[in-house]
Design a protein around this motif. Structure first.
Motif, PDB file in Angstrom:
ATOM      1  N   ALA A  49       0.707  -1.394  -0.132  1.00 29.64           N
ATOM      2  CA  ALA A  49       0.378   0.303   0.002  1.00 29.64           C
ATOM      3  C   ALA A  49       1.129   1.186  -0.176  1.00 29.64           C
ATOM      4  CB  ALA A  49      -1.077  -0.289   0.873  1.00 29.64           C
ATOM      5  N   ALA A  50       2.295   1.351   0.953  1.00 28.56           N
ATOM      6  CA  ALA A  50       3.017   2.715   0.792  1.00 28.56           C
ATOM      7  C   ALA A  50       3.607   2.439  -0.212  1.00 28.56           C
ATOM      8  CB  ALA A  50       3.831   1.937   1.687  1.00 28.56           C
ATOM      9  N   GLN A  96      -6.063   6.088  -0.401  1.00 27.76           N
ATOM     10  CA  GLN A  96      -6.298   7.372  -1.161  1.00 27.76           C
ATOM     11  C   GLN A  96      -5.093   7.772  -1.421  1.00 27.76           C
ATOM     12  OE1 GLN A  96      -9.930   7.843  -2.527  1.00 27.76           O
ATOM     13  NE2 GLN A  96      -8.255  10.064  -3.645  1.00 27.76           N
ATOM     14  N   GLY A  97      -4.638   7.598  -2.580  1.00 24.69           N
ATOM     15  CA  GLY A  97      -3.843   8.803  -2.539  1.00 24.69           C
ATOM     16  C   GLY A  97      -3.965  10.477  -3.013  1.00 24.69           C
ATOM     17  N   ASP A  98      -3.380  11.205  -2.626  1.00 29.33           N
ATOM     18  CA  ASP A  98      -3.494  12.711  -2.467  1.00 29.33           C
ATOM     19  C   ASP A  98      -2.261  13.652  -3.305  1.00 29.33           C
ATOM     20  OD1 ASP A  98      -0.385  14.116  -1.917  1.00 29.33           O
ATOM     21  OD2 ASP A  98      -1.562  12.956   0.518  1.00 29.33           O
ATOM     22  N   LEU A 192       4.932   5.361   4.759  1.00 25.99           N
ATOM     23  CA  LEU A 192       4.981   3.488   4.762  1.00 25.99           C
ATOM     24  C   LEU A 192       4.456   3.929   6.274  1.00 25.99           C
ATOM     25  CD1 LEU A 192       6.500   1.059   4.566  1.00 25.99           C
ATOM     26  CD2 LEU A 192       8.651   2.027   5.854  1.00 25.99           C
ATOM     27  N   GLU A 193       4.523   4.957   7.290  1.00 24.33           N
ATOM     28  CA  GLU A 193       4.014   5.208   8.993  1.00 24.33           C
ATOM     29  C   GLU A 193       2.234   5.038   8.587  1.00 24.33           C
ATOM     30  OE1 GLU A 193       5.477   4.432  11.004  1.00 24.33           O
ATOM     31  OE2 GLU A 193       7.092   6.188  11.434  1.00 24.33           O
ATOM     32  N   ARG A 194       2.278   5.818   7.516  1.00 24.14           N
ATOM     33  CA  ARG A 194       0.631   5.716   7.759  1.00 24.14           C
ATOM     34  C   ARG A 194      -0.616   4.473   7.571  1.00 24.14           C
ATOM     35  NH1 ARG A 194      -3.113   7.897   2.218  1.00 24.14           N
ATOM     36  NH2 ARG A 194      -4.695   6.670   2.779  1.00 24.14           N
ATOM     37  N   CYS A 195       0.456   3.753   6.529  1.00 18.97           N
ATOM     38  CA  CYS A 195      -0.343   2.308   5.686  1.00 18.97           C
ATOM     39  C   CYS A 195       0.005   1.608   6.960  1.00 18.97           C
ATOM     40  CB  CYS A 195       0.470   1.901   4.653  1.00 18.97           C
ATOM     41  SG  CYS A 195       0.043   2.888   3.091  1.00 18.97           S
ATOM     42  N   PHE A 196       1.391   1.503   8.536  1.00 16.06           N
ATOM     43  CA  PHE A 196       1.709   0.675   8.933  1.00 16.06           C
ATOM     44  C   PHE A 196       0.606   1.005  10.462  1.00 16.06           C
ATOM     45  CE2 PHE A 196       3.987  -1.041   6.266  1.00 16.06           C
ATOM     46  CZ  PHE A 196       3.766  -2.521   6.891  1.00 16.06           C
ATOM     47  N   ALA A 197      -0.164   2.548  10.397  1.00 12.66           N
ATOM     48  CA  ALA A 197      -0.765   2.802  11.944  1.00 12.66           C
ATOM     49  C   ALA A 197      -1.550   1.927  12.640  1.00 12.66           C
ATOM     50  CB  ALA A 197      -1.517   4.274  11.468  1.00 12.66           C
TER      51      ALA A 197
END
Length: 197
Positions: A49-50, A96-98, A192-197
């Motif tokens: 995902a990242a 969702q990408g930005d 990475l941090e977002r996807c593993f949060a």
């Protein structure tokens, strides 16, 4: 000017970018390891995902006519579609990408530096691919984005680096390229941090 600064100013652009990004690259490697993405399919899906979000950031660059003039096979190098298919295989929702990066007007040097980070990651992907059979994945299922590029990894990298090193940039564009390479690693950390949060 120190000896290392003197070496940097005379090194090829690709070598300078490698040296400048050594620390953020090492930090990213440590962060990836801390999330243990190869311990299960579920954790690997978060890693993919990242990767998808990063490739989404760069999708427009891979299709920019001025950059394609420098690297003719650039559109085929983008891995956003492969990452999207991998997430479907892994039954993981598409994040969702930005538009933060996609909407930036980047100089040629900065754009090439972002692509330098993406293209360089394909070299390490060969080692990651060897870990996929343990997860029941391969370059045709769940790990397509790690697959061997057409023409081979080494040859593809060599052609990209030749284009990167061959472009004439002024001092400001060189500075922009260096800042962009570091920014690319920092952006991947955010994903990475977002996807593993």
């Amino acid at each position: 000017m120190t000896a290392s600064q003197s070496q940097l100013s005379h090194a090829l652009r690709s070598q300078r970018l490698n040296q400048i990004t050594h620390e953020p690259h090492s930090r990213l490697d440590s962060l990836v390891k801390s999330h243990d993405p190869f311990s299960s399919r579920e954790r690997f899906a978060r890693f993919v995902a990242a990767q998808y979000l990063f490739q989404y950031d760069l999708e427009k660059l891979y299709n920019t006519p001025a950059l394609i003039e420098l690297v003719p096979d650039l559109p085929a190098r983008c891995r956003v579609k492969q990452a999207r298919l991998d997430l479907a295989d892994l039954e993981h929702p598409l994040p969702q990408g930005d538009e933060t990066i996609r909407e930036q007007s980047l100089s040629t040097g900065a754009a090439l530096a972002w692509l330098f980070v993406s293209e360089g990651s394909k070299l390490g992907a060969a080692f990651l691919l060897k870990r996929m059979p343990a997860l029941g994945l391969s370059e045709t299922f769940g790990a397509r984005h790690l697959g061997e590029p057409e023409g081979g990894r080494a040859q593809g990298w060599k052609h990209f680096v030749a284009a990167l090193d061959g472009v004439v940039l002024d001092a400001e564009q060189e500075r922009q390229a260096e800042a962009a390479a570091i920014a690319a690693f920092e952006r991947f950390v955010v994903h990475l941090e977002r996807c593993f949060a």
